[in-house]
Write a protein that holds these residues in place. Structure first.
Motif, mmCIF file in Angstrom:
data_model
loop_
_atom_site.group_PDB
_atom_site.id
_atom_site.type_symbol
_atom_site.label_atom_id
_atom_site.label_comp_id
_atom_site.label_asym_id
_atom_site.label_seq_id
_atom_site.Cartn_x
_atom_site.Cartn_y
_atom_site.Cartn_z
ATOM 1 N N ASN A 53 94.252 -50.632 -59.616
ATOM 2 C CA ASN A 53 93.017 -51.003 -58.935
ATOM 3 C C ASN A 53 92.777 -52.484 -59.175
ATOM 4 O OD1 ASN A 53 91.229 -51.271 -61.404
ATOM 5 N ND2 ASN A 53 91.888 -49.150 -61.612
ATOM 6 N N PHE A 54 92.012 -53.062 -58.277
ATOM 7 C CA PHE A 54 91.696 -54.479 -58.428
ATOM 8 C C PHE A 54 90.338 -54.762 -57.833
ATOM 9 C CE2 PHE A 54 94.284 -54.060 -54.581
ATOM 10 C CZ PHE A 54 93.611 -54.814 -53.631
ATOM 11 N N GLU A 55 89.775 -55.875 -58.278
ATOM 12 C CA GLU A 55 88.507 -56.336 -57.746
ATOM 13 C C GLU A 55 88.788 -57.588 -56.936
ATOM 14 O OE1 GLU A 55 84.006 -57.652 -59.141
ATOM 15 O OE2 GLU A 55 85.535 -57.250 -60.653
ATOM 16 N N TYR A 56 88.244 -57.614 -55.724
ATOM 17 C CA TYR A 56 88.480 -58.724 -54.821
ATOM 18 C C TYR A 56 87.137 -59.178 -54.254
ATOM 19 C CZ TYR A 56 91.027 -61.496 -51.389
ATOM 20 O OH TYR A 56 91.555 -62.536 -50.662
ATOM 21 N N ASP A 57 86.878 -60.468 -54.304
ATOM 22 C CA ASP A 57 85.630 -61.017 -53.793
ATOM 23 C C ASP A 57 85.846 -61.460 -52.346
ATOM 24 O OD1 ASP A 57 83.406 -62.604 -53.138
ATOM 25 O OD2 ASP A 57 83.109 -63.182 -55.222
ATOM 26 N N GLU A 58 85.304 -60.678 -51.421
ATOM 27 C CA GLU A 58 85.492 -60.975 -50.004
ATOM 28 C C GLU A 58 84.818 -62.286 -49.589
ATOM 29 O OE1 GLU A 58 84.254 -58.026 -51.079
ATOM 30 O OE2 GLU A 58 85.614 -56.465 -50.393
ATOM 31 N N LYS A 59 83.729 -62.654 -50.240
ATOM 32 C CA LYS A 59 82.998 -63.882 -49.884
ATOM 33 C C LYS A 59 83.822 -65.131 -50.216
ATOM 34 C CE LYS A 59 78.606 -66.272 -50.403
ATOM 35 N NZ LYS A 59 77.312 -66.312 -51.052
ATOM 36 N N THR A 60 84.431 -65.151 -51.399
ATOM 37 C CA THR A 60 85.228 -66.309 -51.809
ATOM 38 C C THR A 60 86.705 -66.134 -51.482
ATOM 39 O OG1 THR A 60 85.564 -65.417 -54.039
ATOM 40 C CG2 THR A 60 83.628 -66.845 -53.687
ATOM 41 N N ASN A 61 87.081 -64.934 -51.017
ATOM 42 C CA ASN A 61 88.477 -64.617 -50.708
ATOM 43 C C ASN A 61 89.383 -64.796 -51.931
ATOM 44 O OD1 ASN A 61 90.247 -63.615 -48.723
ATOM 45 N ND2 ASN A 61 91.053 -65.662 -48.353
ATOM 46 N N LYS A 62 88.911 -64.253 -53.071
ATOM 47 C CA LYS A 62 89.668 -64.406 -54.307
ATOM 48 C C LYS A 62 89.801 -63.086 -55.054
ATOM 49 C CE LYS A 62 88.586 -69.223 -55.051
ATOM 50 N NZ LYS A 62 88.199 -70.246 -55.981
ATOM 51 N N LEU A 63 90.974 -62.899 -55.631
ATOM 52 C CA LEU A 63 91.220 -61.779 -56.526
ATOM 53 C C LEU A 63 90.474 -62.041 -57.822
ATOM 54 C CD1 LEU A 63 92.921 -59.161 -57.005
ATOM 55 C CD2 LEU A 63 94.660 -60.657 -58.003
ATOM 56 N N LYS A 64 89.782 -61.042 -58.348
ATOM 57 C CA LYS A 64 88.988 -61.213 -59.567
ATOM 58 C C LYS A 64 89.634 -60.529 -60.773
ATOM 59 C CE LYS A 64 85.447 -63.134 -58.979
ATOM 60 N NZ LYS A 64 85.275 -64.563 -59.080
ATOM 61 N N SER A 65 90.294 -59.372 -60.564
ATOM 62 C CA SER A 65 90.936 -58.654 -61.669
ATOM 63 C C SER A 65 91.954 -57.676 -61.113
ATOM 64 C CB SER A 65 89.895 -57.904 -62.509
ATOM 65 O OG SER A 65 89.313 -56.854 -61.753
ATOM 66 N N LEU A 66 92.863 -57.232 -61.985
ATOM 67 C CA LEU A 66 93.899 -56.277 -61.595
ATOM 68 C C LEU A 66 94.290 -55.448 -62.802
ATOM 69 C CD1 LEU A 66 96.192 -55.188 -59.695
ATOM 70 C CD2 LEU A 66 97.566 -57.116 -60.526
ATOM 71 N N ASN A 67 94.420 -54.158 -62.603
ATOM 72 C CA ASN A 67 94.928 -53.238 -63.621
ATOM 73 C C ASN A 67 95.956 -52.329 -62.967
ATOM 74 O OD1 ASN A 67 93.110 -53.848 -65.927
ATOM 75 N ND2 ASN A 67 91.563 -53.200 -64.459
ATOM 76 N N GLY A 68 97.050 -52.083 -63.658
ATOM 77 C CA GLY A 68 98.079 -51.218 -63.096
ATOM 78 C C GLY A 68 98.827 -50.447 -64.157
ATOM 79 N N GLU A 69 99.412 -49.330 -63.728
ATOM 80 C CA GLU A 69 100.199 -48.478 -64.620
ATOM 81 C C GLU A 69 101.403 -47.951 -63.836
ATOM 82 O OE1 GLU A 69 98.261 -45.732 -67.600
ATOM 83 O OE2 GLU A 69 99.092 -44.275 -66.179
ATOM 84 N N ILE A 70 102.581 -48.057 -64.431
ATOM 85 C CA ILE A 70 103.834 -47.654 -63.796
ATOM 86 C C ILE A 70 104.469 -46.548 -64.620
ATOM 87 C CG2 ILE A 70 106.168 -48.425 -63.188
ATOM 88 C CD1 ILE A 70 104.969 -51.313 -63.118
ATOM 89 N N ALA A 71 104.969 -45.510 -63.953
ATOM 90 C CA ALA A 71 105.730 -44.457 -64.632
ATOM 91 C C ALA A 71 107.180 -44.924 -64.733
ATOM 92 C CB ALA A 71 105.638 -43.146 -63.867
ATOM 93 N N VAL A 72 107.654 -45.139 -65.966
ATOM 94 C CA VAL A 72 109.012 -45.630 -66.188
ATOM 95 C C VAL A 72 110.045 -44.685 -65.579
ATOM 96 C CG1 VAL A 72 110.737 -46.173 -67.957
ATOM 97 C CG2 VAL A 72 108.372 -46.916 -68.255
ATOM 98 N N SER A 73 109.783 -43.393 -65.625
ATOM 99 C CA SER A 73 110.742 -42.404 -65.118
ATOM 100 C C SER A 73 110.956 -42.508 -63.611
ATOM 101 C CB SER A 73 110.284 -40.988 -65.473
ATOM 102 O OG SER A 73 109.056 -40.709 -64.844
#
Length: 183
Positions: A53-73
């Motif tokens: 998931n991520f937070e994106y500011d549509e007004k400034t057109n900027k990414l604010k944060s990102l979190n991710g999880e990958i299954a190695v398998s």
């Protein structure tokens, strides 16, 4: 003084109104990598099972944060034997360390920094950011960067008769993300 406080409060509220929380759309996202093989070619692969998931500011057109999880398998290099070896104890040890995670710590216009955890080791890494913008209820961006697998305890290799090694220490990350606005 009250007017200044009121102005600042309205600025904070209005920026929060334009910031959206997005869930990563797996069908339009690719989490990939490339590594040099035998020092003469590149082998590419990706992970098929991930969330984020991520937070994106549509007004400034900027990414604010990102979190991710990958299954190695879910690693896929289009070679079942190689994929099985990558999941084994001497490389990813997918049974003991089933997830790779990323949690952003700082976002700039052209880069994102974050805590990248793989095989139980966390390092702060920098990824170049190419902002794709917003279209309706979707937002997207591309990330690229390099890590050293040895920094994460992945040291398996073979010395070749002709010199060099079977697999380079440097791994290139190539990630294309599209998200849909969370409801």
């Amino acid at each position: 003084m009250k007017l200044i406080k009121l102005g600042l409060a309205s600025l904070v509220v209005s920026s929060a109104l334009f910031a959206g929380n997005y869930n990563v759309d797996n069908s339009h996202t690719n989490v990939g990598f490339t590594v040099k093989h035998m020092m003469i070619t590149n082998v590419s692969g990706n992970f098929n099972d991930f969330t984020g998931n991520f937070e994106y500011d549509e007004k400034t057109n900027k990414l604010k944060s990102l979190n991710g999880e990958i299954a190695v398998s879910s690693i896929n290099t289009a070679n079942e034997k190689r994929d099985a070896h990558l999941k084994a104890d001497d490389i990813f040890d997918a049974e003991k360390f089933p997830k790779i995670t990323f949690k952003s710590t700082k976002v700039e216009d052209d880069a994102i920094y974050g805590d990248f955890t793989m095989k139980g080791v966390t390092k702060n890494v920098k990824l170049d950011l190419e902002n794709g913008g917003v279209m309706g209820d979707k937002a997207g961006f591309a990330l690229s960067g390099k890590i050293k697998r040895s920094d994460f305890g992945i040291t398996w290799n073979k010395v070749l008769e002709t010199g060099g090694v079977a697999v380079s220490d440097e791994v290139k990350l190539v990630i294309d993300v599209q998200g849909k606005l969370a409801k």
